[in-house]
Design a protein around this motif. Structure first.
Motif, PDB file in Angstrom:
ATOM      1  N   ALA A 110       0.797  -1.251   0.041  1.00  0.00           N
ATOM      2  CA  ALA A 110      -0.065   0.031  -0.025  1.00  0.00           C
ATOM      3  C   ALA A 110       0.807   1.173  -0.223  1.00  0.00           C
ATOM      4  CB  ALA A 110      -1.003  -0.006   1.138  1.00  0.00           C
ATOM      5  N   GLU A 130       1.053   5.391   1.020  1.00  0.00           N
ATOM      6  CA  GLU A 130       1.024   6.047   2.096  1.00  0.00           C
ATOM      7  C   GLU A 130      -0.393   6.713   2.196  1.00  0.00           C
ATOM      8  OE1 GLU A 130       4.332   9.104   2.533  1.00  0.00           O
ATOM      9  OE2 GLU A 130       5.901   7.450   2.385  1.00  0.00           O
ATOM     10  N   TYR A 183      -2.979   3.425   5.943  1.00  0.00           N
ATOM     11  CA  TYR A 183      -1.978   2.186   6.288  1.00  0.00           C
ATOM     12  C   TYR A 183      -1.758   1.786   7.674  1.00  0.00           C
ATOM     13  CZ  TYR A 183       1.758   5.745   7.331  1.00  0.00           C
ATOM     14  OH  TYR A 183       2.225   6.540   8.097  1.00  0.00           O
ATOM     15  N   VAL A 202       2.378  -5.880   5.909  1.00  0.00           N
ATOM     16  CA  VAL A 202       2.078  -4.581   5.193  1.00  0.00           C
ATOM     17  C   VAL A 202       3.571  -4.044   4.766  1.00  0.00           C
ATOM     18  CG1 VAL A 202       1.225  -2.388   5.242  1.00  0.00           C
ATOM     19  CG2 VAL A 202       0.104  -4.085   6.658  1.00  0.00           C
ATOM     20  N   LEU A 253       4.847  -0.742   3.041  1.00  0.00           N
ATOM     21  CA  LEU A 253       4.423   0.563   2.688  1.00  0.00           C
ATOM     22  C   LEU A 253       5.242   0.925   1.786  1.00  0.00           C
ATOM     23  CD1 LEU A 253       2.494   3.005   3.323  1.00  0.00           C
ATOM     24  CD2 LEU A 253       4.578   3.566   5.210  1.00  0.00           C
TER      25      LEU A 253
END
Length: 315
Positions: A119, A121, A133, A147, A149
């Motif tokens: 994902a 920001e 996020y 996750v 980022l």
């Protein structure tokens, strides 16, 4: 690539890495995100691109939303990127009202079987776009995913985004738009029959009728490249880059209907390509669309444009 469309009732059995986004314009930031998705795919996870159809902006807008990338263009991009699944999740009021925690549990975890979420920001989901996020990270341990980022991509100190690409395309700054996208801005579609005026004056052109939701740059003439795709995929020009010059507009000298079209002259090319697919890459703005006093004046200007295009392309 398997496309999951028009349903919220699906289940992917395999463990997946999923990227969430609008992917409008597929700019350099999107490409960085997809690159990370590809690395997870190489580790054994199935890759999933998740996007809403229509986009939340289009759903809530009272005016038509012009997009950098049409649905068909996005599908072609992800197909070429060898994505395993494209989820075109139907966006409606019920989905708009879904709590972000519910979205993570019921969609990402239960339906998509996510083991990795990639994902940016600015990722948003759930009611009022409240999911971000940080929530993805907080809920990750309980649902068995990690996750990753993706930081923003910058161009000359400014964040690369669909909004800034949209601004440059709207101004006709095609060279800067190409820098932000990592490729020239494209318009694509099926080749249709035009008025055949170009053929009668020795300058045959190829015509596209762009979708109504496609964002077009200002009306005018552009240096371009064309890519043709026959349905059988067996023509010598299939997929090749063909030097061209393109007019975007309504052709006011010869057509009073005010219908927007994309008309392209391909150098040293005269094949029957009606019904085939074409992508037009817009490289540089040359001049605005003009109304001429008659066909002779139009022909003279077209000849001058074509000559300038030959020089631009080094032909």
């Amino acid at each position: 690539m398997k496309i999951i469309e028009n349903t919220a009732e699906f289940h992917i059995e395999a463990e997946t890495a999923v990227a969430i986004g609008k992917f409008d314009g597929f700019h350099r930031g999107h490409q960085k995100l997809l690159g990370q998705l590809k690395r997870q795919q190489e580790k054994g996870l199935r890759s999933v691109v998740f996007t809403f159809v229509p986009s939340p902006a289009a759903f809530f807008s009272r005016e038509p939303v012009r997009e950098l990338s049409t649905l068909e263009e996005k599908r072609r991009i992800f197909e070429n990127a060898e994505v395993d699944y494209l989820v075109e999740y139907p966006f409606c009021q019920e989905i708009a009202d879904m709590e972000p925690e519910t979205f993570i549990k019921e969609v990402l975890s239960d339906r998509i079987h996510a083991r990795c979420v990639v994902a940016g920001e600015d990722v948003s989901y759930g009611k009022c776009g409240a999911g971000d996020y940080k929530l993805l990270q907080r809920m990750a341990p309980g649902h068995g995913y990690e996750v990753i980022l993706i930081e923003k991509v910058l161009h000359e100190g400014k964040e690369v985004s669909s909004t800034c690409v949209r601004e440059e395309v709207g101004l006709g700054n095609m060279e800067l738009a190409a820098e932000l996208l990592g490729m020239p801005y494209q318009v694509s579609g099926e080749i249709i029959h035009g008025r055949k005026l170009g053929r009668t004056i020795g300058m045959p052109t190829v015509n596209l009728q762009p979708p109504q939701d496609k964002l077009l740059p200002p009306r005018g003439v552009y240096y371009s490249y064309a890519y043709l795709h026959s349905k059988g995929g067996d023509r010598p020009y299939d997929g090749k880059r063909l030097a061209a010059i393109t007019n975007i507009g309504t052709k006011p000298t010869v057509d009073q209907r005010s219908v927007m079209g994309v008309e392209t002259y391909i150098y040293d090319f005269d094949s029957d390509v009606y019904g085939q697919e074409m992508e037009v890459s817009l490289l540089k703005y040359k001049r605005p669309e003009m109304r001429f006093d008659g066909v002779d004046a139009l022909k003279a200007q077209m000849a001058a444009d074509i000559a300038d295009g030959r020089e631009y392309h080094g032909l």
